[in-house]
Scaffold this motif. Structure first.
Motif, PDB file in Angstrom:
ATOM      1  N   ASP A  18      41.800  21.535  88.808  1.00 21.34           N
ATOM      2  CA  ASP A  18      42.200  20.947  87.527  1.00 21.34           C
ATOM      3  C   ASP A  18      42.720  22.026  86.585  1.00 21.34           C
ATOM      4  O   ASP A  18      43.472  21.734  85.663  1.00 21.34           O
ATOM      5  CB  ASP A  18      41.008  20.245  86.861  1.00 21.34           C
ATOM      6  CG  ASP A  18      40.467  19.088  87.682  1.00 21.34           C
ATOM      7  OD1 ASP A  18      41.283  18.269  88.160  1.00 21.34           O
ATOM      8  OD2 ASP A  18      39.233  18.995  87.859  1.00 21.34           O
ATOM      9  N   LEU A  19      42.277  23.282  86.794  1.00 20.52           N
ATOM     10  CA  LEU A  19      42.635  24.401  85.925  1.00 20.52           C
ATOM     11  C   LEU A  19      43.075  25.600  86.749  1.00 20.52           C
ATOM     12  O   LEU A  19      42.533  25.857  87.819  1.00 20.52           O
ATOM     13  CB  LEU A  19      41.421  24.854  85.098  1.00 20.52           C
ATOM     14  CG  LEU A  19      40.822  23.888  84.093  1.00 20.52           C
ATOM     15  CD1 LEU A  19      39.496  24.429  83.574  1.00 20.52           C
ATOM     16  CD2 LEU A  19      41.779  23.670  82.942  1.00 20.52           C
ATOM     17  N   LEU A  20      44.048  26.337  86.220  1.00 17.85           N
ATOM     18  CA  LEU A  20      44.436  27.633  86.760  1.00 17.85           C
ATOM     19  C   LEU A  20      44.354  28.665  85.636  1.00 17.85           C
ATOM     20  O   LEU A  20      44.581  28.345  84.467  1.00 17.85           O
ATOM     21  CB  LEU A  20      45.869  27.608  87.308  1.00 17.85           C
ATOM     22  CG  LEU A  20      46.107  26.903  88.630  1.00 17.85           C
ATOM     23  CD1 LEU A  20      47.583  26.960  88.998  1.00 17.85           C
ATOM     24  CD2 LEU A  20      45.263  27.489  89.753  1.00 17.85           C
ATOM     25  N   ILE A  21      44.028  29.898  86.003  1.00 19.24           N
ATOM     26  CA  ILE A  21      43.940  31.001  85.044  1.00 19.24           C
ATOM     27  C   ILE A  21      45.339  31.444  84.620  1.00 19.24           C
ATOM     28  O   ILE A  21      46.231  31.554  85.459  1.00 19.24           O
ATOM     29  CB  ILE A  21      43.217  32.204  85.677  1.00 19.24           C
ATOM     30  CG1 ILE A  21      41.735  31.909  85.886  1.00 19.24           C
ATOM     31  CG2 ILE A  21      43.412  33.481  84.869  1.00 19.24           C
ATOM     32  CD1 ILE A  21      40.869  32.074  84.678  1.00 19.24           C
ATOM     33  N   SER A  22      45.495  31.708  83.335  1.00 23.97           N
ATOM     34  CA  SER A  22      46.687  32.352  82.802  1.00 23.97           C
ATOM     35  C   SER A  22      46.217  33.539  81.966  1.00 23.97           C
ATOM     36  O   SER A  22      45.663  33.344  80.885  1.00 23.97           O
ATOM     37  CB  SER A  22      47.498  31.400  81.916  1.00 23.97           C
ATOM     38  OG  SER A  22      48.087  30.392  82.676  1.00 23.97           O
ATOM     39  N   PRO A  23      46.366  34.762  82.481  1.00 18.83           N
ATOM     40  CA  PRO A  23      45.954  35.929  81.686  1.00 18.83           C
ATOM     41  C   PRO A  23      46.875  36.116  80.482  1.00 18.83           C
ATOM     42  O   PRO A  23      48.093  35.998  80.613  1.00 18.83           O
ATOM     43  CB  PRO A  23      46.089  37.109  82.649  1.00 18.83           C
ATOM     44  CG  PRO A  23      46.447  36.547  83.979  1.00 18.83           C
ATOM     45  CD  PRO A  23      46.869  35.133  83.792  1.00 18.83           C
ATOM     46  N   VAL A  24      46.279  36.355  79.314  1.00 20.15           N
ATOM     47  CA  VAL A  24      47.045  36.590  78.089  1.00 20.15           C
ATOM     48  C   VAL A  24      46.450  37.793  77.364  1.00 20.15           C
ATOM     49  O   VAL A  24      45.310  38.176  77.611  1.00 20.15           O
ATOM     50  CB  VAL A  24      47.060  35.345  77.162  1.00 20.15           C
ATOM     51  CG1 VAL A  24      47.760  34.167  77.812  1.00 20.15           C
ATOM     52  CG2 VAL A  24      45.658  34.954  76.742  1.00 20.15           C
ATOM     53  N   ALA A  25      47.229  38.372  76.458  1.00 16.33           N
ATOM     54  CA  ALA A  25      46.784  39.570  75.740  1.00 16.33           C
ATOM     55  C   ALA A  25      46.093  39.258  74.414  1.00 16.33           C
ATOM     56  O   ALA A  25      45.342  40.079  73.906  1.00 16.33           O
ATOM     57  CB  ALA A  25      47.967  40.496  75.497  1.00 16.33           C
ATOM     58  N   GLN A  26      46.349  38.061  73.844  1.00 13.55           N
ATOM     59  CA  GLN A  26      45.783  37.730  72.539  1.00 13.55           C
ATOM     60  C   GLN A  26      45.149  36.344  72.546  1.00 13.55           C
ATOM     61  O   GLN A  26      45.618  35.446  73.257  1.00 13.55           O
ATOM     62  CB  GLN A  26      46.860  37.758  71.464  1.00 13.55           C
ATOM     63  CG  GLN A  26      47.405  39.130  71.190  1.00 13.55           C
ATOM     64  CD  GLN A  26      48.417  39.110  70.049  1.00 13.55           C
ATOM     65  OE1 GLN A  26      48.898  38.065  69.645  1.00 13.55           O
ATOM     66  NE2 GLN A  26      48.731  40.280  69.533  1.00 13.55           N
ATOM     67  N   HIS A  27      44.129  36.195  71.724  1.00 17.90           N
ATOM     68  CA  HIS A  27      43.480  34.899  71.529  1.00 17.90           C
ATOM     69  C   HIS A  27      44.527  33.917  70.985  1.00 17.90           C
ATOM     70  O   HIS A  27      45.310  34.283  70.106  1.00 17.90           O
ATOM     71  CB  HIS A  27      42.326  35.063  70.541  1.00 17.90           C
ATOM     72  CG  HIS A  27      41.415  33.888  70.477  1.00 17.90           C
ATOM     73  ND1 HIS A  27      41.761  32.722  69.837  1.00 17.90           N
ATOM     74  CD2 HIS A  27      40.179  33.693  70.974  1.00 17.90           C
ATOM     75  CE1 HIS A  27      40.761  31.867  69.931  1.00 17.90           C
ATOM     76  NE2 HIS A  27      39.790  32.434  70.619  1.00 17.90           N
ATOM     77  N   PRO A  28      44.548  32.677  71.476  1.00 19.92           N
ATOM     78  CA  PRO A  28      45.577  31.732  71.022  1.00 19.92           C
ATOM     79  C   PRO A  28      45.415  31.280  69.580  1.00 19.92           C
ATOM     80  O   PRO A  28      46.346  30.723  69.005  1.00 19.92           O
ATOM     81  CB  PRO A  28      45.437  30.559  71.984  1.00 19.92           C
ATOM     82  CG  PRO A  28      44.036  30.640  72.475  1.00 19.92           C
ATOM     83  CD  PRO A  28      43.695  32.105  72.503  1.00 19.92           C
ATOM     84  N   GLY A  29      44.259  31.495  68.977  1.00 21.62           N
ATOM     85  CA  GLY A  29      44.040  31.042  67.599  1.00 21.62           C
ATOM     86  C   GLY A  29      44.168  29.535  67.519  1.00 21.62           C
ATOM     87  O   GLY A  29      43.526  28.811  68.261  1.00 21.62           O
ATOM     88  N   LYS A  30      45.040  29.051  66.640  1.00 20.63           N
ATOM     89  CA  LYS A  30      45.216  27.608  66.481  1.00 20.63           C
ATOM     90  C   LYS A  30      46.282  27.045  67.412  1.00 20.63           C
ATOM     91  O   LYS A  30      46.522  25.844  67.414  1.00 20.63           O
ATOM     92  CB  LYS A  30      45.554  27.285  65.035  1.00 20.63           C
ATOM     93  CG  LYS A  30      44.413  27.627  64.104  1.00 20.63           C
ATOM     94  CD  LYS A  30      44.685  27.193  62.694  1.00 20.63           C
ATOM     95  CE  LYS A  30      43.502  27.611  61.843  1.00 20.63           C
ATOM     96  NZ  LYS A  30      43.338  26.848  60.660  1.00 20.63           N
ATOM     97  N   ASN A  31      46.931  27.904  68.194  1.00 23.17           N
ATOM     98  CA  ASN A  31      47.925  27.417  69.153  1.00 23.17           C
ATOM     99  C   ASN A  31      47.225  26.664  70.286  1.00 23.17           C
ATOM    100  O   ASN A  31      46.171  27.076  70.752  1.00 23.17           O
ATOM    101  CB  ASN A  31      48.729  28.582  69.751  1.00 23.17           C
ATOM    102  CG  ASN A  31      49.529  29.299  68.705  1.00 23.17           C
ATOM    103  OD1 ASN A  31      49.988  28.700  67.741  1.00 23.17           O
ATOM    104  ND2 ASN A  31      49.688  30.599  68.874  1.00 23.17           N
ATOM    105  N   ALA A  32      47.821  25.578  70.702  1.00 20.50           N
ATOM    106  CA  ALA A  32      47.225  24.754  71.752  1.00 20.50           C
ATOM    107  C   ALA A  32      47.403  25.398  73.122  1.00 20.50           C
ATOM    108  O   ALA A  32      48.482  25.858  73.475  1.00 20.50           O
ATOM    109  CB  ALA A  32      47.857  23.367  71.749  1.00 20.50           C
ATOM    110  N   VAL A  33      46.320  25.423  73.879  1.00 21.08           N
ATOM    111  CA  VAL A  33      46.387  25.854  75.267  1.00 21.08           C
ATOM    112  C   VAL A  33      46.812  24.633  76.076  1.00 21.08           C
ATOM    113  O   VAL A  33      46.206  23.563  75.952  1.00 21.08           O
ATOM    114  CB  VAL A  33      45.014  26.376  75.752  1.00 21.08           C
ATOM    115  CG1 VAL A  33      45.069  26.759  77.212  1.00 21.08           C
ATOM    116  CG2 VAL A  33      44.555  27.549  74.890  1.00 21.08           C
ATOM    117  N   PRO A  34      47.843  24.747  76.893  1.00 25.26           N
ATOM    118  CA  PRO A  34      48.317  23.583  77.649  1.00 25.26           C
ATOM    119  C   PRO A  34      47.243  23.032  78.587  1.00 25.26           C
ATOM    120  O   PRO A  34      46.466  23.803  79.158  1.00 25.26           O
ATOM    121  CB  PRO A  34      49.500  24.124  78.460  1.00 25.26           C
ATOM    122  CG  PRO A  34      49.899  25.388  77.784  1.00 25.26           C
ATOM    123  CD  PRO A  34      48.662  25.932  77.143  1.00 25.26           C
ATOM    124  N   PRO A  35      47.184  21.718  78.742  1.00 26.32           N
ATOM    125  CA  PRO A  35      46.239  21.134  79.701  1.00 26.32           C
ATOM    126  C   PRO A  35      46.495  21.711  81.098  1.00 26.32           C
ATOM    127  O   PRO A  35      47.626  21.991  81.463  1.00 26.32           O
ATOM    128  CB  PRO A  35      46.563  19.636  79.677  1.00 26.32           C
ATOM    129  CG  PRO A  35      47.261  19.423  78.373  1.00 26.32           C
ATOM    130  CD  PRO A  35      47.981  20.705  78.069  1.00 26.32           C
TER     131      PRO A  35
END
Length: 111
Positions: A18-35
């Motif tokens: 149902d989920l896959l990892i996406s490594p990112v450098a910064q916290h998304p804050g108020k931006n939506a993480v895609p389902p």
């Protein structure tokens, strides 16, 4: 490339997640993480946060601290295909009050 192969195997019914990892450098804050994605925030090689949209569909963004010196805290392991396993369970107390496990990228609902 591995992510594309994982998606193709999922469509064929040979890989479940149902989920896959996406490594990112910064916290998304108020931006939506895609389902379907769990954003793993990594800063200078250190896992800091695991962020995802609530799988209950309420739209709440869940941010889990991976800092071993803080409480509560979680750990995230990733398999070959990029599927996350999160420990312990996640209990989202806002909005829909979902309680679930993430094991090899699959959401397992608690009773």
């Amino acid at each position: 490339m591995k992510r594309l192969i994982a998606r193709a195997l999922r469509r064929l019914g040979w890989l479940r997640y149902d989920l896959l990892i996406s490594p990112v450098a910064q916290h998304p804050g108020k931006n939506a993480v895609p389902p379907g994605e769990l954003w793993l925030v990594i800063d200078t090689g250190v896992k800091k946060w695991a962020c995802m949209s609530c799988p209950g569909g309420c739209g709440v963004q869940i941010a889990l601290s991976l800092n071993p010196d803080r409480r509560p805290r979680w750990s995230v392991e990733t398999d070959f295909w990029g599927r996350p396993t999160v420990s312990p369970s996640i209990h989202q107390h806002r909005a829909c009050s979902c309680h679930f496990w993430v094991k090899k990228g699959v959401i397992e609902w608690c009773r």
